[in-house]
Design a protein around this motif. Structure first.
Motif, PDB file in Angstrom:
ATOM      1  N   GLY A 104       0.932  -0.987   0.172  1.00 49.37           N
ATOM      2  CA  GLY A 104      -0.016   0.040   0.217  1.00 49.37           C
ATOM      3  C   GLY A 104       0.788   1.529   0.071  1.00 49.37           C
ATOM      4  O   GLY A 104       0.384   2.500   0.058  1.00 49.37           O
ATOM      5  N   THR A 105       2.212   1.077   0.345  1.00 52.38           N
ATOM      6  CA  THR A 105       2.808   2.273   0.131  1.00 52.38           C
ATOM      7  C   THR A 105       3.624   2.723  -1.047  1.00 52.38           C
ATOM      8  O   THR A 105       4.101   3.735  -1.434  1.00 52.38           O
ATOM      9  N   ILE A 106       3.153   1.859  -2.079  1.00 53.51           N
ATOM     10  CA  ILE A 106       3.465   2.250  -3.459  1.00 53.51           C
ATOM     11  C   ILE A 106       2.643   3.369  -4.093  1.00 53.51           C
ATOM     12  O   ILE A 106       1.387   3.087  -4.037  1.00 53.51           O
ATOM     13  N   PRO A 147      11.134   4.112  11.382  1.00 57.89           N
ATOM     14  CA  PRO A 147       9.866   4.481  12.127  1.00 57.89           C
ATOM     15  C   PRO A 147       8.844   4.727  11.225  1.00 57.89           C
ATOM     16  O   PRO A 147       7.668   4.539  11.194  1.00 57.89           O
ATOM     17  N   HIS A 148       9.071   5.304   9.858  1.00 54.78           N
ATOM     18  CA  HIS A 148       8.009   5.860   8.844  1.00 54.78           C
ATOM     19  C   HIS A 148       7.637   4.602   8.057  1.00 54.78           C
ATOM     20  O   HIS A 148       8.776   3.782   7.760  1.00 54.78           O
ATOM     21  N   LYS A 149       6.330   4.119   7.910  1.00 54.84           N
ATOM     22  CA  LYS A 149       6.150   3.002   7.034  1.00 54.84           C
ATOM     23  C   LYS A 149       6.719   3.151   5.593  1.00 54.84           C
ATOM     24  O   LYS A 149       7.116   2.066   5.127  1.00 54.84           O
ATOM     25  N   PHE A 150       6.327   4.294   5.196  1.00 54.53           N
ATOM     26  CA  PHE A 150       6.782   4.377   3.528  1.00 54.53           C
ATOM     27  C   PHE A 150       8.342   4.264   3.336  1.00 54.53           C
ATOM     28  O   PHE A 150       8.636   3.436   2.515  1.00 54.53           O
ATOM     29  N   GLY A 205      10.347   2.956   5.529  1.00 52.04           N
ATOM     30  CA  GLY A 205      10.703   1.771   5.903  1.00 52.04           C
ATOM     31  C   GLY A 205      10.648   0.686   4.504  1.00 52.04           C
ATOM     32  O   GLY A 205      11.572   0.037   4.509  1.00 52.04           O
ATOM     33  N   ALA A 206       9.589   0.742   4.109  1.00 50.56           N
ATOM     34  CA  ALA A 206       9.135  -0.105   2.839  1.00 50.56           C
ATOM     35  C   ALA A 206      10.196   0.346   1.703  1.00 50.56           C
ATOM     36  O   ALA A 206      10.867  -0.780   0.968  1.00 50.56           O
ATOM     37  N   VAL A 207      10.769   1.439   1.636  1.00 49.52           N
ATOM     38  CA  VAL A 207      11.724   1.901   0.646  1.00 49.52           C
ATOM     39  C   VAL A 207      13.076   1.449   1.234  1.00 49.52           C
ATOM     40  O   VAL A 207      13.835   0.797   0.356  1.00 49.52           O
ATOM     41  N   ALA A 208      13.454   1.259   2.679  1.00 50.77           N
ATOM     42  CA  ALA A 208      14.685   0.824   2.839  1.00 50.77           C
ATOM     43  C   ALA A 208      14.715  -0.652   2.653  1.00 50.77           C
ATOM     44  O   ALA A 208      15.835  -1.106   2.286  1.00 50.77           O
ATOM     45  N   MET A 209      13.683  -1.323   2.971  1.00 53.07           N
ATOM     46  CA  MET A 209      13.570  -3.053   2.576  1.00 53.07           C
ATOM     47  C   MET A 209      13.778  -2.987   1.147  1.00 53.07           C
ATOM     48  O   MET A 209      14.402  -4.144   0.899  1.00 53.07           O
ATOM     49  N   ALA A 210      13.032  -2.408   0.400  1.00 51.36           N
ATOM     50  CA  ALA A 210      13.107  -2.810  -1.297  1.00 51.36           C
ATOM     51  C   ALA A 210      14.633  -2.136  -1.736  1.00 51.36           C
ATOM     52  O   ALA A 210      15.251  -3.119  -2.531  1.00 51.36           O
ATOM     53  N   SER A 211      15.132  -1.238  -0.916  1.00 50.62           N
ATOM     54  CA  SER A 211      16.533  -0.829  -1.486  1.00 50.62           C
ATOM     55  C   SER A 211      17.505  -1.800  -1.193  1.00 50.62           C
ATOM     56  O   SER A 211      18.481  -1.905  -1.559  1.00 50.62           O
ATOM     57  N   ALA A 212      17.449  -2.480  -0.001  1.00 50.19           N
ATOM     58  CA  ALA A 212      18.272  -3.637   0.490  1.00 50.19           C
ATOM     59  C   ALA A 212      18.498  -4.610  -0.515  1.00 50.19           C
ATOM     60  O   ALA A 212      19.555  -5.266  -0.793  1.00 50.19           O
ATOM     61  N   ILE A 213      17.386  -5.073  -1.279  1.00 52.24           N
ATOM     62  CA  ILE A 213      17.415  -6.005  -2.221  1.00 52.24           C
ATOM     63  C   ILE A 213      17.885  -5.287  -3.706  1.00 52.24           C
ATOM     64  O   ILE A 213      18.709  -5.894  -4.515  1.00 52.24           O
ATOM     65  N   ALA A 214      17.625  -4.069  -3.912  1.00 48.95           N
ATOM     66  CA  ALA A 214      17.698  -3.337  -5.149  1.00 48.95           C
ATOM     67  C   ALA A 214      19.383  -3.108  -5.062  1.00 48.95           C
ATOM     68  O   ALA A 214      19.799  -3.310  -6.318  1.00 48.95           O
ATOM     69  N   PHE A 215      20.020  -2.998  -4.134  1.00 46.14           N
ATOM     70  CA  PHE A 215      21.408  -2.818  -4.129  1.00 46.14           C
ATOM     71  C   PHE A 215      22.144  -4.003  -4.704  1.00 46.14           C
ATOM     72  O   PHE A 215      23.135  -3.749  -5.199  1.00 46.14           O
ATOM     73  N   LEU A 216      21.519  -5.244  -4.664  1.00 48.19           N
ATOM     74  CA  LEU A 216      22.110  -6.384  -5.222  1.00 48.19           C
ATOM     75  C   LEU A 216      22.079  -6.403  -6.578  1.00 48.19           C
ATOM     76  O   LEU A 216      23.030  -6.863  -7.153  1.00 48.19           O
ATOM     77  N   PHE A 217      21.164  -5.851  -7.142  1.00 47.75           N
ATOM     78  CA  PHE A 217      21.174  -5.629  -8.683  1.00 47.75           C
ATOM     79  C   PHE A 217      22.250  -4.848  -9.110  1.00 47.75           C
ATOM     80  O   PHE A 217      22.703  -5.170 -10.353  1.00 47.75           O
TER      81      PHE A 217
END
Length: 398
Positions: free
Chosen positions: A160-162, A299-302, A304-316
Protein backbone atom coordinates in the motif's frame (compact mmCIF):
# COMPACT_ATOMS: atom_id res chain seq x y z
CA UNK A 1 31.70 -45.36 -30.56
CA UNK A 2 28.79 -47.65 -29.55
CA UNK A 3 26.30 -48.57 -32.27
CA UNK A 4 22.77 -47.26 -31.97
CA UNK A 5 19.68 -49.35 -32.48
CA UNK A 6 16.98 -48.41 -34.99
CA UNK A 7 14.85 -46.70 -32.32
CA UNK A 8 17.75 -44.63 -30.93
CA UNK A 9 18.71 -43.54 -34.42
CA UNK A 10 15.13 -42.56 -35.18
CA UNK A 11 14.75 -40.74 -31.85
CA UNK A 12 18.09 -38.85 -31.90
CA UNK A 13 17.56 -37.58 -35.44
CA UNK A 14 14.32 -35.97 -34.29
CA UNK A 15 15.19 -35.02 -30.72
CA UNK A 16 18.95 -34.47 -30.29
CA UNK A 17 18.92 -34.63 -26.49
CA UNK A 18 22.32 -36.31 -26.51
CA UNK A 19 23.88 -33.22 -28.14
CA UNK A 20 22.40 -30.98 -25.45
CA UNK A 21 23.63 -33.41 -22.77
CA UNK A 22 27.12 -33.51 -24.25
CA UNK A 23 27.38 -29.74 -24.69
CA UNK A 24 25.97 -28.55 -21.37
CA UNK A 25 27.10 -31.34 -19.07
CA UNK A 26 29.64 -33.90 -20.27
CA UNK A 27 31.83 -31.62 -22.39
CA UNK A 28 31.19 -28.43 -20.44
CA UNK A 29 34.59 -27.07 -19.37
CA UNK A 30 34.98 -25.79 -15.82
CA UNK A 31 38.08 -24.38 -14.10
CA UNK A 32 40.03 -27.16 -12.43
CA UNK A 33 40.48 -25.27 -9.14
CA UNK A 34 36.82 -25.03 -8.06
CA UNK A 35 36.54 -25.66 -4.31
CA UNK A 36 33.71 -26.83 -2.05
CA UNK A 37 32.00 -23.40 -2.18
CA UNK A 38 30.88 -24.23 -5.72
CA UNK A 39 28.80 -27.23 -4.63
CA UNK A 40 26.03 -24.97 -3.30
CA UNK A 41 24.86 -24.14 -6.81
CA UNK A 42 24.18 -27.83 -7.43
CA UNK A 43 22.65 -28.22 -3.98
CA UNK A 44 20.19 -25.43 -4.70
CA UNK A 45 18.96 -27.41 -7.73
CA UNK A 46 18.61 -30.53 -5.57
CA UNK A 47 16.69 -28.60 -2.89
CA UNK A 48 14.47 -26.98 -5.52
CA UNK A 49 13.58 -30.36 -7.05
CA UNK A 50 12.75 -31.71 -3.57
CA UNK A 51 10.41 -28.75 -3.02
CA UNK A 52 8.64 -29.31 -6.33
CA UNK A 53 8.17 -33.03 -5.68
CA UNK A 54 7.00 -32.67 -2.06
CA UNK A 55 4.81 -29.68 -2.95
CA UNK A 56 3.15 -31.70 -5.72
CA UNK A 57 2.06 -34.39 -3.25
CA UNK A 58 0.93 -31.84 -0.68
CA UNK A 59 -1.42 -30.19 -3.17
CA UNK A 60 -3.27 -33.52 -3.49
CA UNK A 61 -4.52 -33.19 0.09
CA UNK A 62 -4.33 -29.47 0.90
CA UNK A 63 -7.59 -27.49 0.74
CA UNK A 64 -6.99 -23.74 0.17
CA UNK A 65 -10.08 -22.42 1.92
CA UNK A 66 -10.43 -20.38 5.08
CA UNK A 67 -12.46 -23.13 6.77
CA UNK A 68 -10.39 -26.15 5.72
CA UNK A 69 -6.76 -25.01 5.24
CA UNK A 70 -5.60 -25.47 8.83
CA UNK A 71 -7.52 -28.74 9.26
CA UNK A 72 -6.18 -30.12 5.97
CA UNK A 73 -2.62 -29.61 7.25
CA UNK A 74 -3.47 -31.59 10.38
CA UNK A 75 -5.14 -34.22 8.21
CA UNK A 76 -1.96 -34.54 6.14
CA UNK A 77 0.12 -34.91 9.30
CA UNK A 78 -2.14 -37.42 11.07
CA UNK A 79 -4.23 -39.38 8.56
CA UNK A 80 -2.50 -39.39 5.17
CA UNK A 81 -0.02 -42.24 4.73
CA UNK A 82 3.45 -40.73 5.16
CA UNK A 83 1.84 -37.29 5.11
CA UNK A 84 4.06 -36.20 7.99
CA UNK A 85 7.09 -37.20 5.93
CA UNK A 86 5.95 -35.17 2.90
CA UNK A 87 5.12 -32.09 4.97
CA UNK A 88 8.36 -32.15 6.97
CA UNK A 89 10.26 -32.68 3.73
CA UNK A 90 8.63 -29.53 2.37
CA UNK A 91 9.08 -27.35 5.47
CA UNK A 92 12.65 -28.49 6.08
CA UNK A 93 13.35 -28.21 2.36
CA UNK A 94 12.24 -24.57 2.29
CA UNK A 95 14.82 -23.64 4.91
CA UNK A 96 17.46 -25.86 3.30
CA UNK A 97 16.86 -24.17 -0.05
CA UNK A 98 17.42 -20.71 1.39
CA UNK A 99 20.49 -21.81 3.36
CA UNK A 100 22.24 -23.12 0.23
CA UNK A 101 21.10 -20.08 -1.79
CA UNK A 102 22.54 -17.67 0.78
CA UNK A 103 25.81 -19.61 0.80
CA UNK A 104 25.79 -19.60 -3.01
CA UNK A 105 25.31 -15.80 -3.03
CA UNK A 106 28.05 -15.36 -0.44
CA UNK A 107 30.45 -17.37 -2.59
CA UNK A 108 29.59 -15.25 -5.62
CA UNK A 109 30.27 -12.05 -3.70
CA UNK A 110 33.46 -13.40 -2.13
CA UNK A 111 34.99 -14.47 -5.46
CA UNK A 112 33.60 -11.58 -7.53
CA UNK A 113 31.40 -13.72 -9.77
CA UNK A 114 29.30 -10.64 -10.52
CA UNK A 115 32.09 -8.79 -12.34
CA UNK A 116 32.76 -8.71 -16.09
CA UNK A 117 31.72 -10.67 -18.11
CA UNK A 118 29.11 -12.08 -15.71
CA UNK A 119 27.09 -8.96 -14.86
CA UNK A 120 23.94 -10.19 -16.61
CA UNK A 121 24.38 -13.64 -15.08
CA UNK A 122 24.40 -11.98 -11.65
CA UNK A 123 21.31 -9.87 -12.41
CA UNK A 124 19.42 -12.98 -13.56
CA UNK A 125 20.52 -14.76 -10.38
CA UNK A 126 19.30 -11.94 -8.13
CA UNK A 127 15.99 -11.89 -10.02
CA UNK A 128 15.73 -15.62 -9.38
CA UNK A 129 16.46 -14.99 -5.69
CA UNK A 130 13.63 -12.43 -5.50
CA UNK A 131 11.25 -14.92 -7.14
CA UNK A 132 12.22 -17.57 -4.57
CA UNK A 133 11.65 -15.03 -1.77
CA UNK A 134 8.16 -14.41 -3.16
CA UNK A 135 7.59 -18.15 -3.38
CA UNK A 136 8.65 -18.55 0.24
CA UNK A 137 6.36 -15.72 1.39
CA UNK A 138 3.28 -17.08 -0.39
CA UNK A 139 4.00 -20.56 0.96
CA UNK A 140 4.30 -19.21 4.50
CA UNK A 141 0.66 -18.07 4.30
CA UNK A 142 -0.77 -21.48 3.39
CA UNK A 143 -0.81 -23.25 6.81
CA UNK A 144 -3.29 -20.52 7.86
CA UNK A 145 -2.10 -20.53 11.44
CA UNK A 146 -1.82 -17.46 13.62
CA UNK A 147 1.64 -16.45 12.41
CA UNK A 148 0.81 -17.19 8.78
CA UNK A 149 -2.30 -15.02 8.91
CA UNK A 150 -0.77 -12.03 10.69
CA UNK A 151 2.56 -12.07 8.87
CA UNK A 152 0.65 -12.13 5.57
CA UNK A 153 -1.48 -9.19 6.75
CA UNK A 154 1.55 -7.11 7.73
CA UNK A 155 3.58 -7.78 4.57
CA UNK A 156 0.69 -7.27 2.15
CA UNK A 157 -0.02 -3.88 3.68
CA UNK A 158 3.49 -2.81 2.65
CA UNK A 159 2.35 -2.81 -0.97
CA UNK A 160 0.00 0.00 0.00
CA UNK A 161 2.99 2.34 0.30
CA UNK A 162 3.58 2.19 -3.48
CA UNK A 163 2.53 5.55 -4.91
CA UNK A 164 -0.59 5.74 -7.10
CA UNK A 165 -1.30 2.00 -7.37
CA UNK A 166 -0.57 0.85 -3.80
CA UNK A 167 -4.12 0.72 -2.43
CA UNK A 168 -5.55 -0.96 -5.52
CA UNK A 169 -2.69 -3.48 -5.51
CA UNK A 170 -3.34 -4.42 -1.87
CA UNK A 171 -7.06 -4.87 -2.55
CA UNK A 172 -6.24 -7.08 -5.54
CA UNK A 173 -3.74 -9.21 -3.60
CA UNK A 174 -6.09 -9.56 -0.63
CA UNK A 175 -9.23 -9.96 -2.72
CA UNK A 176 -10.87 -7.26 -0.61
CA UNK A 177 -10.25 -4.82 2.20
CA UNK A 178 -8.89 -7.44 4.62
CA UNK A 179 -7.05 -10.76 4.62
CA UNK A 180 -9.64 -13.51 4.19
CA UNK A 181 -10.03 -16.89 2.57
CA UNK A 182 -9.89 -15.16 -0.81
CA UNK A 183 -6.37 -13.98 0.07
CA UNK A 184 -5.41 -17.53 0.99
CA UNK A 185 -6.66 -18.84 -2.34
CA UNK A 186 -4.66 -16.20 -4.21
CA UNK A 187 -1.51 -17.00 -2.23
CA UNK A 188 -2.07 -20.65 -3.13
CA UNK A 189 -2.33 -19.77 -6.84
CA UNK A 190 0.86 -17.71 -6.66
CA UNK A 191 2.71 -20.42 -4.72
CA UNK A 192 1.67 -23.41 -6.81
CA UNK A 193 1.52 -22.01 -10.34
CA UNK A 194 2.93 -18.54 -11.00
CA UNK A 195 6.15 -18.37 -8.99
CA UNK A 196 7.25 -21.99 -9.62
CA UNK A 197 6.88 -21.35 -13.35
CA UNK A 198 8.93 -18.15 -13.07
CA UNK A 199 11.57 -19.91 -10.95
CA UNK A 200 11.96 -22.80 -13.40
CA UNK A 201 12.28 -20.44 -16.38
CA UNK A 202 14.80 -18.21 -14.59
CA UNK A 203 16.79 -21.24 -13.43
CA UNK A 204 17.14 -22.48 -17.00
CA UNK A 205 18.14 -19.01 -18.20
CA UNK A 206 20.62 -18.69 -15.31
CA UNK A 207 22.28 -22.03 -16.14
CA UNK A 208 22.36 -21.23 -19.87
CA UNK A 209 23.96 -17.85 -19.17
CA UNK A 210 26.52 -19.50 -16.89
CA UNK A 211 27.50 -21.98 -19.60
CA UNK A 212 27.78 -19.18 -22.15
CA UNK A 213 30.18 -16.94 -20.17
CA UNK A 214 31.82 -19.78 -18.22
CA UNK A 215 32.27 -20.38 -14.50
CA UNK A 216 34.33 -18.09 -12.32
CA UNK A 217 36.94 -19.62 -10.00
CA UNK A 218 38.31 -18.91 -6.50
CA UNK A 219 41.19 -16.88 -7.93
CA UNK A 220 38.85 -14.78 -10.04
CA UNK A 221 41.10 -14.94 -13.10
CA UNK A 222 40.28 -15.74 -16.71
CA UNK A 223 40.95 -19.33 -17.72
CA UNK A 224 41.93 -21.05 -20.95
CA UNK A 225 41.15 -24.62 -22.03
CA UNK A 226 44.43 -25.74 -20.44
CA UNK A 227 43.14 -24.58 -17.06
CA UNK A 228 39.80 -26.39 -17.39
CA UNK A 229 38.51 -29.94 -17.15
CA UNK A 230 35.29 -31.61 -18.26
CA UNK A 231 32.47 -31.15 -15.80
CA UNK A 232 31.67 -34.85 -16.08
CA UNK A 233 32.93 -37.04 -14.50
CA UNK A 234 35.21 -34.89 -12.32
CA UNK A 235 32.77 -32.39 -10.83
CA UNK A 236 29.93 -34.88 -11.02
CA UNK A 237 31.77 -37.05 -8.50
CA UNK A 238 32.71 -34.04 -6.40
CA UNK A 239 29.13 -32.76 -6.32
CA UNK A 240 27.78 -36.20 -5.49
CA UNK A 241 29.86 -36.18 -2.31
CA UNK A 242 28.39 -32.80 -1.39
CA UNK A 243 24.87 -33.97 -2.23
CA UNK A 244 25.22 -37.09 -0.06
CA UNK A 245 26.46 -35.01 2.90
CA UNK A 246 23.64 -32.52 2.33
CA UNK A 247 21.01 -35.29 2.27
CA UNK A 248 22.38 -36.86 5.46
CA UNK A 249 22.18 -33.54 7.32
CA UNK A 250 18.77 -32.88 5.77
CA UNK A 251 17.48 -36.28 6.93
CA UNK A 252 18.80 -35.79 10.46
CA UNK A 253 17.00 -32.45 10.76
CA UNK A 254 13.80 -33.70 9.11
CA UNK A 255 13.48 -36.84 11.26
CA UNK A 256 14.76 -35.54 14.59
CA UNK A 257 14.39 -31.73 14.66
CA UNK A 258 11.86 -30.79 11.95
CA UNK A 259 10.80 -27.61 13.74
CA UNK A 260 14.37 -26.76 14.79
CA UNK A 261 13.14 -25.30 18.10
CA UNK A 262 10.56 -23.15 16.32
CA UNK A 263 13.06 -21.95 13.71
CA UNK A 264 11.72 -23.92 10.72
CA UNK A 265 8.11 -24.25 11.92
CA UNK A 266 6.78 -21.38 14.02
CA UNK A 267 4.97 -22.74 17.15
CA UNK A 268 2.32 -20.02 16.82
CA UNK A 269 1.36 -21.56 13.48
CA UNK A 270 -0.01 -24.58 15.35
CA UNK A 271 -2.89 -22.34 16.43
CA UNK A 272 -5.70 -21.69 13.90
CA UNK A 273 -5.79 -18.19 12.40
CA UNK A 274 -7.79 -15.69 14.43
CA UNK A 275 -8.35 -12.24 12.92
CA UNK A 276 -9.37 -10.83 16.31
CA UNK A 277 -6.27 -11.85 18.28
CA UNK A 278 -2.77 -11.06 17.04
CA UNK A 279 0.36 -12.84 18.33
CA UNK A 280 2.67 -11.03 20.71
CA UNK A 281 5.44 -10.89 18.13
CA UNK A 282 4.61 -10.97 14.42
CA UNK A 283 7.47 -12.03 12.17
CA UNK A 284 7.80 -13.71 8.77
CA UNK A 285 9.81 -16.84 8.02
CA UNK A 286 13.47 -16.63 9.04
CA UNK A 287 14.73 -16.16 5.47
CA UNK A 288 12.76 -12.91 5.25
CA UNK A 289 13.68 -11.56 8.69
CA UNK A 290 16.82 -9.60 7.60
CA UNK A 291 14.63 -7.39 5.41
CA UNK A 292 11.89 -7.33 8.04
CA UNK A 293 14.43 -5.96 10.55
CA UNK A 294 15.35 -3.18 8.11
CA UNK A 295 11.65 -2.38 7.80
CA UNK A 296 11.28 -2.16 11.58
CA UNK A 297 14.41 -0.05 11.92
CA UNK A 298 12.74 2.84 10.10
CA UNK A 299 9.88 4.45 12.08
CA UNK A 300 8.06 5.76 8.99
CA UNK A 301 6.04 3.11 7.14
CA UNK A 302 6.74 4.40 3.62
CA UNK A 303 10.47 4.99 4.14
CA UNK A 304 10.73 1.64 5.92
CA UNK A 305 9.29 -0.08 2.86
CA UNK A 306 11.69 1.89 0.64
CA UNK A 307 14.64 0.84 2.82
CA UNK A 308 13.57 -2.81 2.68
CA UNK A 309 13.20 -2.69 -1.12
CA UNK A 310 16.55 -0.87 -1.42
CA UNK A 311 18.27 -3.65 0.53
CA UNK A 312 17.48 -6.00 -2.35
CA UNK A 313 17.83 -3.39 -5.10
CA UNK A 314 21.48 -2.79 -4.14
CA UNK A 315 22.21 -6.42 -5.03
CA UNK A 316 21.16 -5.76 -8.62
CA UNK A 317 23.69 -2.95 -9.09
CA UNK A 318 26.55 -4.64 -7.22
CA UNK A 319 28.58 -5.32 -10.43
CA UNK A 320 28.75 -1.58 -11.12
CA UNK A 321 29.58 -0.59 -7.55
CA UNK A 322 32.73 -2.70 -7.32
CA UNK A 323 35.57 -0.71 -8.92
CA UNK A 324 38.34 -3.13 -7.94
CA UNK A 325 40.61 -4.30 -10.79
CA UNK A 326 40.46 -7.86 -9.41
CA UNK A 327 37.54 -10.18 -8.77
CA UNK A 328 38.44 -12.50 -5.92
CA UNK A 329 38.60 -11.50 -2.27
CA UNK A 330 42.00 -13.27 -2.18
CA UNK A 331 43.58 -10.40 -4.13
CA UNK A 332 41.52 -7.47 -2.88
CA UNK A 333 42.79 -5.15 -0.20
CA UNK A 334 42.15 -5.23 3.54
CA UNK A 335 39.24 -2.77 3.31
CA UNK A 336 37.24 -5.11 1.07
CA UNK A 337 37.84 -8.03 3.41
CA UNK A 338 36.76 -6.04 6.46
CA UNK A 339 33.73 -4.68 4.61
CA UNK A 340 32.63 -8.18 3.56
CA UNK A 341 32.99 -9.40 7.15
CA UNK A 342 30.84 -6.55 8.48
CA UNK A 343 28.29 -7.17 5.72
CA UNK A 344 27.91 -10.83 6.67
CA UNK A 345 27.67 -10.00 10.40
CA UNK A 346 25.05 -7.31 9.73
CA UNK A 347 22.94 -9.64 7.58
CA UNK A 348 23.05 -12.47 10.13
CA UNK A 349 22.37 -10.04 12.97
CA UNK A 350 19.39 -8.52 11.17
CA UNK A 351 18.04 -12.00 10.50
CA UNK A 352 18.23 -12.89 14.19
CA UNK A 353 16.76 -9.60 15.41
CA UNK A 354 13.84 -10.01 13.02
CA UNK A 355 12.67 -13.03 15.03
CA UNK A 356 12.69 -11.16 18.35
CA UNK A 357 10.17 -8.88 20.00
CA UNK A 358 10.80 -5.26 18.89
CA UNK A 359 12.09 -3.80 22.17
CA UNK A 360 13.89 -0.41 22.17
CA UNK A 361 17.27 -2.16 22.41
CA UNK A 362 16.47 -4.51 19.53
CA UNK A 363 15.24 -1.64 17.38
CA UNK A 364 18.44 0.30 18.10
CA UNK A 365 20.53 -2.73 17.09
CA UNK A 366 18.44 -3.09 13.91
CA UNK A 367 19.26 0.52 13.00
CA UNK A 368 22.97 0.05 13.59
CA UNK A 369 23.15 -3.17 11.58
CA UNK A 370 20.97 -1.70 8.82
CA UNK A 371 23.39 1.21 8.54
CA UNK A 372 26.33 -1.22 8.26
CA UNK A 373 24.44 -3.22 5.62
CA UNK A 374 23.82 -0.18 3.41
CA UNK A 375 27.30 1.29 3.93
CA UNK A 376 28.77 -1.89 2.45
CA UNK A 377 27.18 -0.99 -0.88
CA UNK A 378 27.29 2.82 -0.68
CA UNK A 379 31.00 2.97 0.16
CA UNK A 380 32.03 0.15 -2.18
CA UNK A 381 32.96 2.42 -5.13
CA UNK A 382 35.36 4.30 -2.84
CA UNK A 383 37.15 1.59 -0.86
CA UNK A 384 37.48 -0.68 -3.91
CA UNK A 385 38.98 2.19 -5.91
CA UNK A 386 41.53 3.39 -3.38
CA UNK A 387 42.68 0.18 -1.73
CA UNK A 388 45.74 -1.56 -3.08
CA UNK A 389 44.96 -4.88 -4.76
CA UNK A 390 47.47 -7.72 -5.06
CA UNK A 391 48.85 -8.86 -8.40
CA UNK A 392 46.86 -11.82 -9.70
CA UNK A 393 48.50 -14.78 -11.46
CA UNK A 394 48.00 -15.10 -15.20
CA UNK A 395 47.09 -18.78 -14.97
CA UNK A 396 45.66 -21.11 -12.36
CA UNK A 397 48.82 -23.22 -12.46
CA UNK A 398 50.83 -20.20 -11.24
Amino acid sequence: MPRRGPFKTWFYTRMPIHKFWQKHYVNYLAPKNLNFWYVFGSLSIVALVMQVVSGFFLTMFYIPTEEQAFNSINNIMQKVNYGWFIRYMHTTGASALFIVIYLHIYRSIMYGSYKYPRELLWVIGVTLYVAILAEGFTGYALPWGQMSFWATSVILKLFGTIPLIGKQLVIWLQGGDAVTGITLHRMFAFHVILFPLIIIILTLIHISSLHYVGSNNPLGIDTSKKDCINYHPYYTAKNLVGIVIFLIIFALVMFYKPSMHGFFIEPTNNIPADSLKSPENISPAWYLTPYYSILRAVPHKFFGAVAMASAIAFLFILPWLDKSPVRSIHYKGTLSKIALLFFVVSFLGLGYLGTLTPTPINIALCRILSLIYFLYFILMPYYTSYEKAKITPKRISQ
